[in-house]
Write an enzyme that holds these catalytic residues in place. Structure first.
Site, PDB file in Angstrom:
ATOM      1  N   ARG A  71     -50.290  43.172  18.234  1.00 24.42           N
ATOM      2  CA  ARG A  71     -50.299  44.432  19.009  1.00 24.42           C
ATOM      3  C   ARG A  71     -49.132  45.301  18.552  1.00 24.42           C
ATOM      4  O   ARG A  71     -47.973  44.918  18.728  1.00 24.42           O
ATOM      5  CB  ARG A  71     -50.178  44.124  20.499  1.00 24.42           C
ATOM      6  CG  ARG A  71     -50.251  45.320  21.423  1.00 24.42           C
ATOM      7  CD  ARG A  71     -50.063  44.872  22.873  1.00 24.42           C
ATOM      8  NE  ARG A  71     -51.059  43.877  23.256  1.00 24.42           N
ATOM      9  CZ  ARG A  71     -50.981  43.116  24.353  1.00 24.42           C
ATOM     10  NH1 ARG A  71     -49.924  43.222  25.155  1.00 24.42           N
ATOM     11  NH2 ARG A  71     -51.929  42.245  24.627  1.00 24.42           N
ATOM     12  N   ASP A 104     -55.114  36.544  22.270  1.00 22.15           N
ATOM     13  CA  ASP A 104     -55.852  36.482  23.539  1.00 22.15           C
ATOM     14  C   ASP A 104     -57.303  36.167  23.205  1.00 22.15           C
ATOM     15  O   ASP A 104     -57.919  36.887  22.407  1.00 22.15           O
ATOM     16  CB  ASP A 104     -55.785  37.825  24.279  1.00 22.15           C
ATOM     17  CG  ASP A 104     -54.395  38.153  24.777  1.00 22.15           C
ATOM     18  OD1 ASP A 104     -53.582  37.236  24.933  1.00 22.15           O
ATOM     19  OD2 ASP A 104     -54.124  39.346  25.029  1.00 22.15           O
ATOM     20  N   GLU A 135     -51.650  33.612  32.301  1.00 21.44           N
ATOM     21  CA  GLU A 135     -52.894  34.104  31.698  1.00 21.44           C
ATOM     22  C   GLU A 135     -53.629  32.983  30.966  1.00 21.44           C
ATOM     23  O   GLU A 135     -53.101  32.425  29.997  1.00 21.44           O
ATOM     24  CB  GLU A 135     -52.584  35.244  30.709  1.00 21.44           C
ATOM     25  CG  GLU A 135     -51.929  36.449  31.370  1.00 21.44           C
ATOM     26  CD  GLU A 135     -51.489  37.513  30.370  1.00 21.44           C
ATOM     27  OE1 GLU A 135     -51.081  38.599  30.828  1.00 21.44           O
ATOM     28  OE2 GLU A 135     -51.545  37.263  29.139  1.00 21.44           O
ATOM     29  N   HIS A 151     -54.133  33.543  26.963  1.00 28.22           N
ATOM     30  CA  HIS A 151     -52.994  33.939  26.137  1.00 28.22           C
ATOM     31  C   HIS A 151     -52.296  32.723  25.509  1.00 28.22           C
ATOM     32  O   HIS A 151     -51.845  31.828  26.222  1.00 28.22           O
ATOM     33  CB  HIS A 151     -52.022  34.710  27.033  1.00 28.22           C
ATOM     34  CG  HIS A 151     -50.762  35.174  26.356  1.00 28.22           C
ATOM     35  ND1 HIS A 151     -50.456  36.512  26.198  1.00 28.22           N
ATOM     36  CD2 HIS A 151     -49.713  34.486  25.835  1.00 28.22           C
ATOM     37  CE1 HIS A 151     -49.276  36.625  25.617  1.00 28.22           C
ATOM     38  NE2 HIS A 151     -48.808  35.404  25.377  1.00 28.22           N
TER      39      HIS A 151
END
Length: 260
Positions: free
Chosen positions: A123, A175, A234, A237
């Site tokens: 990202r 993810d 999460e 993740h």
């Protein structure tokens, strides 16, 4: 005699040119090296090391051919509700080391009848800044009912859902979920990707069926077995435990030119 004189003069001139050329080359190389370092290595105002050097990154779809891509931040179906800065093409990048470990996890799951489905991987820092700016805009809540119905935006920073920097920007975090090749559907994890709340905690059981919890554990145990560590908040993740750039956050955008 004249010809010999001319030849000697030409030889002197050529030798001088060669010497000048050879003498200037190291200086030019030094300037180029310095310029490259300035471009690829930067320091943010808060002291975080930044880099736009994509040389150690690969396309996940090439390194792990069996994966399915659903790059949410390239689409408008995400908690912001629009395409995120830096996601210029629906591609997924990882460091070579993380991609190699992901390939091993994928091979194991394919043998069991599943494929990995990727929502996000590397990202860019600009995307994280996009998230930060969105979180600061109290008026923008159009995706609240889908991704954070139980929370108000003013708690997203204090509770760690949004931050100045993301582990994803270090290039070794992914993810993902599982896709069942027999049913041709995603496995039911009892909660959706990027849902802000306790429901997303991997070990959350209240309201989950045994099968939903077992699906989460299948993903978790497989990723752990191949060198990834989970995030307690999460289920989707995972970060390579021995990530190659634990202190560097990358800035290059996601497009087909970035890795060339």
């Amino acid at each position: 005699m004249m010809k010999k004189t001319i030849c000697l003069l030409l030889a002197v001139v050529l030798s001088a040119l060669v010497l000048c050329s050879c003498g200037s080359k190291p200086a030019e190389q030094a300037e180029q090296t310095t310029a490259k370092q300035e471009v690829t290595e930067m320091v943010a105002e808060d002291g975080v090391k930044l880099s736009n050097d994509a040389s150690d990154f690969v396309l996940i779809s090439e390194a792990v051919p069996d994966v399915i891509l659903e790059i949410r931040y390239y689409s408008t179906y995400n908690f912001v509700g629009k395409r995120i800065d830096g996601y210029e093409e629906p591609l997924a990048f990882l460091t070579k080391e993380a991609a190699a470990a992901l390939k091993q996890a994928s091979d194991e799951l394919v043998a069991k009848g599943y494929r990995l489905k990727i929502y996000d991987a590397y990202r860019p820092q600009m995307a994280v800044t996009n998230f930060k700016n969105w979180a600061l805009d109290a008026e923008d809540t159009k995706m609240k009912e889908y991704f954070y119905p139980e929370l108000e935006k003013d708690v997203l920073f204090p509770q760690g859902y949004i931050a100045e920097h993301s582990g994803h920007s270090r290039g070794s975090t992914v993810d993902l979920t599982l896709f069942d090749m027999k049913t041709e559907k995603e496995l039911d994890m009892g909660g959706t990707f990027d849902y802000f709340g306790e429901l997303s905690h991997p070990d959350y059981k209240e309201g989950l069926t045994e099968q939903q919890y077992a699906n989460r554990m299948l993903l978790r145990e497989t990723m752990l077995a191949h060198g990834f560590k989970p995030l307690p908040e999460e289920w989707w993740h995972f970060t390579l435990e021995k990530e190659p750039y634990p202190e560097t956050y990358f800035t290059f955008p996601i497009n087909s030119e970035a890795l060339k």
